[in-house]
Design a protein around this motif. Structure first.
Motif, PDB file in Angstrom:
ATOM      1  N   THR A  14      28.300  43.456  18.121  1.00  0.00           N
ATOM      2  CA  THR A  14      29.535  42.809  18.804  1.00  0.00           C
ATOM      3  C   THR A  14      28.782  41.409  18.990  1.00  0.00           C
ATOM      4  N   VAL A  15      27.918  41.406  19.554  1.00  0.00           N
ATOM      5  CA  VAL A  15      27.247  40.170  20.079  1.00  0.00           C
ATOM      6  C   VAL A  15      27.053  39.045  18.795  1.00  0.00           C
ATOM      7  N   MET A  16      26.791  39.680  17.868  1.00  0.00           N
ATOM      8  CA  MET A  16      26.436  38.642  16.380  1.00  0.00           C
ATOM      9  C   MET A  16      27.879  38.314  15.805  1.00  0.00           C
ATOM     10  N   ALA A  17      28.829  39.151  16.169  1.00  0.00           N
ATOM     11  CA  ALA A  17      30.006  38.883  15.558  1.00  0.00           C
ATOM     12  C   ALA A  17      30.877  37.767  16.588  1.00  0.00           C
ATOM     13  N   MET A  18      30.663  37.953  18.088  1.00  0.00           N
ATOM     14  CA  MET A  18      31.183  36.971  18.879  1.00  0.00           C
ATOM     15  C   MET A  18      30.432  35.607  18.516  1.00  0.00           C
ATOM     16  N   GLN A  19      29.121  35.626  18.217  1.00  0.00           N
ATOM     17  CA  GLN A  19      28.608  34.377  18.272  1.00  0.00           C
ATOM     18  C   GLN A  19      29.043  33.615  16.770  1.00  0.00           C
ATOM     19  N   SER A  20      29.126  34.471  15.883  1.00  0.00           N
ATOM     20  CA  SER A  20      29.757  33.891  14.640  1.00  0.00           C
ATOM     21  C   SER A  20      31.202  33.412  14.587  1.00  0.00           C
ATOM     22  N   LEU A  21      32.075  34.024  15.465  1.00  0.00           N
ATOM     23  CA  LEU A  21      33.511  33.641  15.784  1.00  0.00           C
ATOM     24  C   LEU A  21      33.355  32.296  16.585  1.00  0.00           C
ATOM     25  N   ALA A  22      32.473  32.418  17.675  1.00  0.00           N
ATOM     26  CA  ALA A  22      32.713  30.945  18.532  1.00  0.00           C
ATOM     27  C   ALA A  22      32.059  29.878  17.836  1.00  0.00           C
ATOM     28  N   ALA A  45      38.013  42.284  15.942  1.00  0.00           N
ATOM     29  CA  ALA A  45      36.498  42.323  16.671  1.00  0.00           C
ATOM     30  C   ALA A  45      36.405  41.735  17.989  1.00  0.00           C
ATOM     31  N   LEU A  46      37.559  41.009  18.459  1.00  0.00           N
ATOM     32  CA  LEU A  46      37.592  40.708  19.731  1.00  0.00           C
ATOM     33  C   LEU A  46      37.910  41.637  20.724  1.00  0.00           C
ATOM     34  N   ASN A  47      38.967  42.513  20.146  1.00  0.00           N
ATOM     35  CA  ASN A  47      39.312  43.757  21.170  1.00  0.00           C
ATOM     36  C   ASN A  47      38.042  44.702  21.143  1.00  0.00           C
ATOM     37  N   ARG A  48      37.259  45.039  19.953  1.00  0.00           N
ATOM     38  CA  ARG A  48      36.227  45.662  19.933  1.00  0.00           C
ATOM     39  C   ARG A  48      35.124  45.144  20.966  1.00  0.00           C
ATOM     40  N   ALA A  49      35.001  43.807  21.192  1.00  0.00           N
ATOM     41  CA  ALA A  49      34.150  43.301  22.145  1.00  0.00           C
ATOM     42  C   ALA A  49      34.396  43.718  23.361  1.00  0.00           C
ATOM     43  N   ALA A  50      35.597  43.748  23.871  1.00  0.00           N
ATOM     44  CA  ALA A  50      35.807  44.159  25.090  1.00  0.00           C
ATOM     45  C   ALA A  50      35.544  45.633  25.224  1.00  0.00           C
ATOM     46  N   VAL A  51      35.822  46.352  24.477  1.00  0.00           N
ATOM     47  CA  VAL A  51      35.408  47.892  24.429  1.00  0.00           C
ATOM     48  C   VAL A  51      33.886  48.062  24.565  1.00  0.00           C
ATOM     49  N   ASP A  52      33.249  47.346  23.896  1.00  0.00           N
ATOM     50  CA  ASP A  52      31.864  47.616  23.833  1.00  0.00           C
ATOM     51  C   ASP A  52      31.005  47.094  25.034  1.00  0.00           C
ATOM     52  N   ILE A  53      31.782  46.140  25.482  1.00  0.00           N
ATOM     53  CA  ILE A  53      31.089  45.343  26.829  1.00  0.00           C
ATOM     54  C   ILE A  53      31.256  46.511  28.154  1.00  0.00           C
ATOM     55  N   ASP A  54      32.574  47.326  28.156  1.00  0.00           N
ATOM     56  CA  ASP A  54      32.461  48.242  28.936  1.00  0.00           C
ATOM     57  C   ASP A  54      31.980  49.553  28.825  1.00  0.00           C
ATOM     58  N   ALA A  55      31.747  49.679  27.513  1.00  0.00           N
ATOM     59  CA  ALA A  55      30.974  50.903  27.267  1.00  0.00           C
ATOM     60  C   ALA A  55      29.299  50.586  27.344  1.00  0.00           C
ATOM     61  N   TYR A  94      33.529  36.567  26.198  1.00  0.00           N
ATOM     62  CA  TYR A  94      32.851  37.667  26.100  1.00  0.00           C
ATOM     63  C   TYR A  94      31.557  37.414  26.102  1.00  0.00           C
ATOM     64  N   LEU A  95      30.871  36.447  25.545  1.00  0.00           N
ATOM     65  CA  LEU A  95      29.520  36.227  25.368  1.00  0.00           C
ATOM     66  C   LEU A  95      29.026  35.929  26.696  1.00  0.00           C
ATOM     67  N   ALA A  96      29.675  35.123  27.671  1.00  0.00           N
ATOM     68  CA  ALA A  96      29.147  34.851  29.067  1.00  0.00           C
ATOM     69  C   ALA A  96      29.247  36.143  29.965  1.00  0.00           C
ATOM     70  N   LEU A  97      30.327  37.015  29.517  1.00  0.00           N
ATOM     71  CA  LEU A  97      30.187  38.561  30.183  1.00  0.00           C
ATOM     72  C   LEU A  97      29.171  38.993  29.927  1.00  0.00           C
ATOM     73  N   VAL A  98      28.614  39.315  28.677  1.00  0.00           N
ATOM     74  CA  VAL A  98      27.631  39.682  28.278  1.00  0.00           C
ATOM     75  C   VAL A  98      26.345  39.112  29.066  1.00  0.00           C
ATOM     76  N   GLY A  99      26.154  38.025  29.002  1.00  0.00           N
ATOM     77  CA  GLY A  99      25.251  37.221  29.735  1.00  0.00           C
ATOM     78  C   GLY A  99      25.121  37.412  31.024  1.00  0.00           C
ATOM     79  N   ARG A 100      26.125  37.870  31.811  1.00  0.00           N
ATOM     80  CA  ARG A 100      26.309  38.002  33.165  1.00  0.00           C
ATOM     81  C   ARG A 100      25.307  39.509  33.307  1.00  0.00           C
ATOM     82  N   TRP A 101      25.641  40.356  32.540  1.00  0.00           N
ATOM     83  CA  TRP A 101      25.063  41.809  32.805  1.00  0.00           C
ATOM     84  C   TRP A 101      23.495  41.531  32.340  1.00  0.00           C
ATOM     85  N   ARG A 102      23.318  40.596  31.509  1.00  0.00           N
ATOM     86  CA  ARG A 102      21.705  40.557  30.899  1.00  0.00           C
ATOM     87  C   ARG A 102      21.133  39.851  31.971  1.00  0.00           C
TER      88      ARG A 102
END
Length: 659
Positions: free
Chosen positions: A415-423, A395-405, A439-447
């Motif tokens: 992906t965001v929900m999975a990262m929130q659960s893991l954190a 899931a962590l590897n997929r998060a990096a992929v989904d952010i770039d995509a 990864y959640l901080a990186l998503v937040g930057r683009w948001r």
């Protein structure tokens, strides 16, 4: 007293069948004591080398001196007699023995003599050590006979273990294995601590793995290619490959034996890939010796390694299909199950490894596909519950992929929900939790989330404390980019210097090059600012071009389209600033082509805006369409920060198109 114990210390006349008198034993013991005194003196010398490694080195040096003098083999024979020909004591025989030890070390698990005989580099050494009568051919049988004779000698010398089975298998003590890893550039650590032997994480990899020289890369790649019958250097097919791929029917008993041979070879290849030649080792290669590398494939080291991993998956699938075609017989299922090349966790590792390699290159679409295969396989065969450790790493590897995509930026993203659960898992290891927060901080930057700076810094500090320099460097680079765009260049330079230093400390060269790329971007934007003379700006731009050339060479050598696209983007920006709109357009279009081919949507957004700025100076009619396309992509992936930026630019050209 054992003759083998005194081997190498007996002096003239030993090993020739003469009666060993007390004088002979006394002289040999005297030589042995003097030798051990010298070894003890070396062991007491200060230094960072371990005592066991120094003892092994002394033993191997003694072995070399014995072969240089042409002394008999341990059992007194002057030559190892084969069915056809012989193997005499000498330098070539020594090189063959060292090659056997090297192969057993990198494979890392007990293997049969037939598996070793199928390794092309070892086969070459064995053929060089054999002496055959005139007219005799060094065929497979002769090579195997020479190998088995040398394996028995190494076993007699206590340098390898023999596992009594059917057929016999051979392995190394871990201390001897570690000695050969040292020759490949591995540090003095207990290897199980460095090699977690679990699926790879892009964002965190051990610091203790080796930095291989080009020769070691070549030898490991050739060995893996030989074991999996990868079509490298137009190498001829092995005997079992010719039979299994022939149109003629193969007898069932013969085909079963060939499938067993292939399964053992695949498992040995996996042993190399999972230890000394994983993606974490590939990521450490730098471009210092780029001119020494073989350029036969022109695909780069990351891509070449990804091809090996995909090929081994293909061979495993072909093995399963071949087993299904075997005629039913008593005990067939049990025999084939025992010979199956991979366990379920191995298959998950292969899928994930391919995904991590693809992501490291920037092949986002391929990474998403193979990581999905890994996730589904793990769900069905290993971890049905979502909070298992393997599923968390995937899931962590997929998060990096989904952010770039751009897929992870949507509020409803899995992906965001999975990262929130893991954190939020208090019982989880702190490293996955910190990566999920990053990864959640990186998503937040683009948001457009303004809390990114503090969260990035907390993640960096946490990973640094835990000794995870790769992840700390990666998020320090993102923090530097955030400072560049929002805070200021001083804070950006501090963060990017930290990122480069962290990557260098852990020898994560791919991450260091990415950090250097961000550093050049920060320098470029600061040069464009006010307060610079024209001469300073011109000299600064020339330095940037020179440094970009070095990064571009690294990207080509390693096969990293992601980094190539970043280089082209910054080149285009430099050309645009200098007023060379044609060359700027060419660079940006090439970058957009790479981003579109590999589904790098965030990179595509940057390229579209730059292309619009170029068109504004050449043909303003197309500017609005390009910016509207960028804004549409940003809206669909919910990149709110980018969307607001593009809306502002659009207002400058056509207020009716802003929302």
């Amino acid at each position: 007293m054992s003759e083998h114990f005194l081997e190498g210390f007996e002096g003239e006349g030993a090993g020739t069948g003469k009666t060993q008198t007390w004088d002979y034993c006394e002289q040999a013991l005297d030589r042995l004591i003097r030798y051990l005194d010298r070894v003890l003196a070396d062991l007491n010398m200060p230094g960072d080398r371990s005592r066991d490694d120094m003892v092994i080195e002394h033993a191997l040096k003694r072995l070399r001196r014995r072969h240089e003098r042409g002394l008999p083999w341990p059992d007194g024979r002057s030559a190892l007699k084969l069915a056809v020909g012989e193997v005499k004591s000498g330098i070539k025989a020594l090189e063959a023995q060292r090659s056997i030890l090297w192969h057993l070390a990198v494979i890392g698990q007990p293997v049969t003599s037939q598996v070793l005989a199928d390794c092309p580099l070892l086969r070459e050494k064995l053929m060089g050590a054999m002496s055959l009568p005139t007219g005799a051919v060094k065929d497979d049988a002769a090579v195997l006979a020479a190998l088995e004779a040398l394996l028995e000698i190494l076993h007699l010398r206590c340098l390898i273990f023999r596992v009594n089975s059917s057929p016999n298998r051979y392995s190394l003590h871990r201390l001897v294995q570690r000695h050969f890893f040292r020759s490949l550039g591995a540090p003095f650590v207990e290897y199980p601590y460095a090699d977690q032997y679990t699926i790879s994480l892009y964002a965190t990899q051990p610091n203790e793995l080796p930095t291989l020289e080009p020769d070691a890369h070549r030898d490991l790649r050739l060995t893996v290619a030989g074991l999996i019958d990868f079509p490298l250097y137009s190498r001829p097919q092995s005997d079992d490959e010719v039979l299994l791929n022939s149109a003629e029917p193969v007898p069932a008993d013969k085909e079963e034996a060939l499938l067993a041979r292939r399964a053992r070879k695949l498992r040995a290849a996996l042993g190399i890939l999972r230890s000394i030649y994983s993606v974490a080792v590939i990521a450490r290669f730098d471009d210092r010796h780029a001119n020494e590398l073989p350029r036969e494939s022109q695909v780069g080291f990351f891509e070449g390694h990804r091809q090996l991993v995909r090929w081994i998956i293909r061979k495993a699938v072909a093995w399963d299909h071949a087993v299904e075609r075997l005629p039913l017989s008593a005990g067939l299922g049990e025999r084939m199950q025992a010979l199956r090349p991979f366990y379920a966790e191995d298959i998950a590792w292969l899928f994930n490894e391919c995904g991590v390699l693809s992501y490291a290159q920037g092949r986002i679409a391929d990474a998403a596909f193979t990581l999905d295969l890994a996730r589904r396989f793990v769900e069905q065969n290993l971890e049905p519950l979502p909070d298992g450790p393997i599923r968390a790493r995937i899931a962590l590897n997929r998060a990096a992929v989904d952010i770039d995509a751009g897929r992870a930026l949507r509020r409803s993203s899995d992906t965001v929900m999975a990262m929130q659960s893991l954190a939020a898992r208090e019982w989880e290891h702190p490293v996955p939790r910190l990566l999920a927060r990053g990864y959640l901080a990186l998503v937040g930057r683009w948001r457009g989330d303004a809390r990114g700076v503090g969260e990035f810094q907390a993640v960096i500090d946490g990973l640094r404390t835990l000794g995870r320099s790769r992840g700390a460097s990666m998020f320090a680079r993102h923090l530097a980019a955030l400072h560049r765009d929002e805070t200021g260049f001083d804070a950006a330079r501090k963060a990017i210097d930290d990122a480069v230093r962290l990557a260098l400390d852990g020898r994560h060269e791919d991450i260091r090059q990415a950090a250097l790329m961000t550093a050049l971007s920060i320098t470029f934007h600061s040069l464009r600012g006010s307060g610079r003379s024209e001469d300073d700006r011109h000299r600064g731009m020339e330095r940037l071009r020179h440094e970009l050339t070095a990064i571009d060479l690294y990207a080509e050598t390693m096969g990293l389209p992601r980094l190539t696209a970043e280089v082209l983007t910054l080149k285009g920006e430099i050309q645009l600033t200098g007023g060379d709109f044609d060359r700027a357009g060419e660079d940006i279009i090439r970058s957009l082509q790479i981003a579109s081919l590999h589904d790098m949507r965030l990179r595509k957004l940057t390229g579209l805006v730059l292309l619009a700025q170029i068109e504004a100076r050449r043909s303003p009619e197309g500017v609005t369409a390009l910016l509207e396309l960028a804004k549409d992509i940003a809206s669909r992936i919910e990149a709110h920060a980018a969307n607001a930026h593009y809306d502002q630019i659009l207002r400058e050209f056509d207020p009716k198109l802003s929302h």
